[in-house]
Write an enzyme that holds these catalytic residues in place. Structure first.
Site, PDB file in Angstrom:
ATOM      1  N   ALA A 147      49.609   0.683  -9.065  1.00 27.21           N
ATOM      2  CA  ALA A 147      50.820   0.114  -8.482  1.00 27.21           C
ATOM      3  C   ALA A 147      51.524   1.098  -7.548  1.00 27.21           C
ATOM      4  CB  ALA A 147      51.773  -0.335  -9.587  1.00 27.21           C
TER       5      ALA A 147
ATOM      6  N   GLY B 257      46.695  13.766  -2.713  1.00 32.23           N
ATOM      7  CA  GLY B 257      45.960  12.567  -3.112  1.00 32.23           C
ATOM      8  C   GLY B 257      46.536  11.295  -2.529  1.00 32.23           C
TER       9      GLY B 257
ATOM     10  N   ARG C  19      56.053  11.572  -6.031  1.00 38.13           N
ATOM     11  CA  ARG C  19      55.028  10.848  -6.800  1.00 38.13           C
ATOM     12  C   ARG C  19      55.536  10.502  -8.198  1.00 38.13           C
ATOM     13  NH1 ARG C  19      49.993   8.457  -5.653  1.00 38.13           N
ATOM     14  NH2 ARG C  19      49.162  10.293  -4.599  1.00 38.13           N
TER      15      ARG C  19
ATOM     16  N   GLY D 119      60.325  26.516  17.937  1.00 38.30           N
ATOM     17  CA  GLY D 119      60.689  26.210  16.555  1.00 38.30           C
ATOM     18  C   GLY D 119      60.399  27.382  15.632  1.00 38.30           C
TER      19      GLY D 119
ATOM     20  N   GLN E  23      60.472  21.465   6.057  1.00 43.34           N
ATOM     21  CA  GLN E  23      59.118  21.988   6.282  1.00 43.34           C
ATOM     22  C   GLN E  23      59.127  23.297   7.068  1.00 43.34           C
ATOM     23  OE1 GLN E  23      56.504  18.348   7.503  1.00 43.34           O
ATOM     24  NE2 GLN E  23      58.641  17.722   7.532  1.00 43.34           N
TER      25      GLN E  23
ATOM     26  N   ASP F 158      52.720  23.748  13.111  1.00 43.48           N
ATOM     27  CA  ASP F 158      51.836  22.630  13.446  1.00 43.48           C
ATOM     28  C   ASP F 158      50.353  22.986  13.441  1.00 43.48           C
ATOM     29  OD1 ASP F 158      53.878  20.758  13.762  1.00 43.48           O
ATOM     30  OD2 ASP F 158      54.244  21.380  15.826  1.00 43.48           O
TER      31      ASP F 158
ATOM     32  N   ARG G 197      59.549   2.342  -0.262  1.00 43.29           N
ATOM     33  CA  ARG G 197      60.581   3.329   0.049  1.00 43.29           C
ATOM     34  C   ARG G 197      60.057   4.283   1.123  1.00 43.29           C
ATOM     35  NH1 ARG G 197      62.819   0.161  -2.604  1.00 43.29           N
ATOM     36  NH2 ARG G 197      64.334   0.443  -4.295  1.00 43.29           N
TER      37      ARG G 197
ATOM     38  N   ARG H 138      65.640  27.228  22.744  1.00 41.67           N
ATOM     39  CA  ARG H 138      64.949  26.658  23.896  1.00 41.67           C
ATOM     40  C   ARG H 138      65.632  27.211  25.152  1.00 41.67           C
ATOM     41  NH1 ARG H 138      60.713  24.387  21.035  1.00 41.67           N
ATOM     42  NH2 ARG H 138      61.544  23.264  19.235  1.00 41.67           N
TER      43      ARG H 138
ATOM     44  N   ARG I  78      54.587  15.980  15.922  1.00 36.10           N
ATOM     45  CA  ARG I  78      54.807  15.063  17.049  1.00 36.10           C
ATOM     46  C   ARG I  78      53.527  14.845  17.843  1.00 36.10           C
ATOM     47  NH1 ARG I  78      58.459  17.820  19.363  1.00 36.10           N
ATOM     48  NH2 ARG I  78      57.151  18.808  20.939  1.00 36.10           N
TER      49      ARG I  78
ATOM     50  N   ARG J 134      56.230   2.126  -7.188  1.00 37.78           N
ATOM     51  CA  ARG J 134      56.636   1.976  -5.803  1.00 37.78           C
ATOM     52  C   ARG J 134      55.584   2.526  -4.838  1.00 37.78           C
ATOM     53  NH1 ARG J 134      62.909   4.008  -6.557  1.00 37.78           N
ATOM     54  NH2 ARG J 134      63.777   1.974  -7.112  1.00 37.78           N
TER      55      ARG J 134
ATOM     56  N   ASP K  92      48.467  23.925  15.837  1.00 36.41           N
ATOM     57  CA  ASP K  92      47.879  23.148  16.925  1.00 36.41           C
ATOM     58  C   ASP K  92      47.460  24.004  18.115  1.00 36.41           C
ATOM     59  OD1 ASP K  92      50.414  23.850  17.701  1.00 36.41           O
ATOM     60  OD2 ASP K  92      51.060  21.832  18.230  1.00 36.41           O
TER      61      ASP K  92
ATOM     62  N   ASP L 267      52.906  26.577  21.646  1.00 34.47           N
ATOM     63  CA  ASP L 267      52.364  26.297  22.981  1.00 34.47           C
ATOM     64  C   ASP L 267      53.406  26.425  24.085  1.00 34.47           C
ATOM     65  OD1 ASP L 267      53.208  23.664  21.675  1.00 34.47           O
ATOM     66  OD2 ASP L 267      53.013  23.067  23.769  1.00 34.47           O
TER      67      ASP L 267
ATOM     68  N   THR M  41      53.817  28.834  14.560  1.00 36.08           N
ATOM     69  CA  THR M  41      54.183  27.416  14.598  1.00 36.08           C
ATOM     70  C   THR M  41      53.631  26.737  13.359  1.00 36.08           C
ATOM     71  OG1 THR M  41      53.782  25.300  15.715  1.00 36.08           O
ATOM     72  CG2 THR M  41      52.186  27.046  16.121  1.00 36.08           C
TER      73      THR M  41
END
Length: 327
Positions: A217, A189, A158, A14, A257, A131, A249, A75, A175, A166, A133, A106, A129
């Site tokens: 709310a 927050g 927000r 990615g 991202q 992530d 929602r 890939r 993932r 909402r 990770d 990875d 990456t």
């Protein structure tokens, strides 16, 4: 090990903001040390098919601020096979490439680890990456930009949540790792953060919402796509059954991202790691990822860096922080 004269560089897996900054650093560092640089297009797939380009100062001019990767990425099922890796090695020999720098996560390092164990060619990896990770680095290239992209998007959500009272469930990438959700959730927050490592589940989420402020709310819940409930839509359906009076929602941020201009932190990180990767090859290092740990540049063997070998756990300190701040 033969003297290195020509370094190949590729991006795989990615895309992540800052990959171009890393490519630029590798090319310029190689030129500084009087080395030739060859760009490999489309990752390991391009390596198998000999999709090479010569690189110089001009080829990396004005790219440090660009997202994505100028070398493209793909890939490669072929590289998973012995025959594919043999073909890739033959292409390197034909091009006169003496060493490789691979930029990715990875999966990229799993392939690199296998390749360098089978053939006498040094390989060093850069952690690219979103992530975050991988073991052996506090931050991966692209992570800072990704979480800031999430924060900017959720801040806008927000506004609508407040205006309409909402509850918004926002799904972010992750993932196998919840680090994007965790840090961005604290930053916006969020009332609750659902990540694979914590296994909160619907019951835990319901308890968290019932214990929260009744006079508030509007609410934001951040969900990593790999959470055990199965993503934001599943969470939304479950909450509608538990709280029929809530106006719920769902928003999936998706691939926004990955894109966008890299942050200053990612540009500087990528630049530092790219230079050190070249210097590491010249010092005889191979089969390692270069990373930043406690402000120090370190080399970590591929088999320790990849998450399937040594998974990064979420510290209880972070989880307690989420619990305290969500009240």
């Amino acid at each position: 090990m033969n003297k290195i004269r020509n370094i190949g560089v590729l991006t795989s897996g990615g895309d992540a903001p800052g990959m171009n900054a890393a490519i630029r650093a590798v090319v310029r560092a190689a030129i500084y040390y009087d080395l030739q640089v060859t760009g490999i297009l489309r990752g390991y797939e391009g390596l198998i098919h000999g999709d090479f380009i010569e690189m110089d100062r001009k080829s990396v001019a004005n790219i440090i601020q660009r997202g994505g990767t100028i070398l493209k990425t793909a890939r490669s099922d072929g590289f998973r096979t012995k025959e594919g890796r043999i073909q890739a090695h033959e292409q390197l020999k034909k091009q006169g490439i003496d060493a490789l720098i691979v930029i990715g996560g990875d999966g990229t390092f799993t392939g690199a680890n296998l390749f360098t164990s089978e053939f006498d060619i040094p390989v060093i990896g850069l952690p690219g990456t979103i992530d975050n990770d991988l073991e052996g680095t506090d931050f991966t290239i692209g992570y800072d930009t990704a979480i800031n992209t999430v924060i900017n998007a959720v801040d806008k959500i927000r506004d609508t949540a407040e205006s309409h009272d909402r509850l918004f469930i926002v799904e972010v990438m992750g993932r196998d790792s919840g680090l994007i959700a965790l840090r961005s959730g604290i930053g916006v927050g969020a009332e609750a953060i659902m990540i694979p490592e914590a296994n909160m589940g619907v019951d835990g989420l319901v308890t968290r919402l019932e214990a929260g402020r009744k006079d508030k709310a509007s609410k934001i819940i951040i969900v990593a796509e790999g959470d055990e409930v199965g993503g934001a839509f599943n969470v939304g359906e479950a909450l509608k059954n538990k709280f029929p009076n809530y106006d719920i929602r769902v928003s999936v941020l998706g691939h926004i991202q990955r894109g966008g201009k890299p942050s200053c932190m990612d540009r500087v990180l990528a630049s530092r790691l790219g230079v050190v990767a070249v210097e590491g090859l010249l010092a005889g290092k191979t089969g390692v990822m270069v990373g930043l740990v406690n402000k120090e540049l370190v080399f970590t063997p591929f088999d320790h860096a990849i998450k399937h070998i040594d998974a990064k756990e979420i510290s209880p300190v972070w989880l307690k922080l989420v619990e305290i701040l969500s009240l």
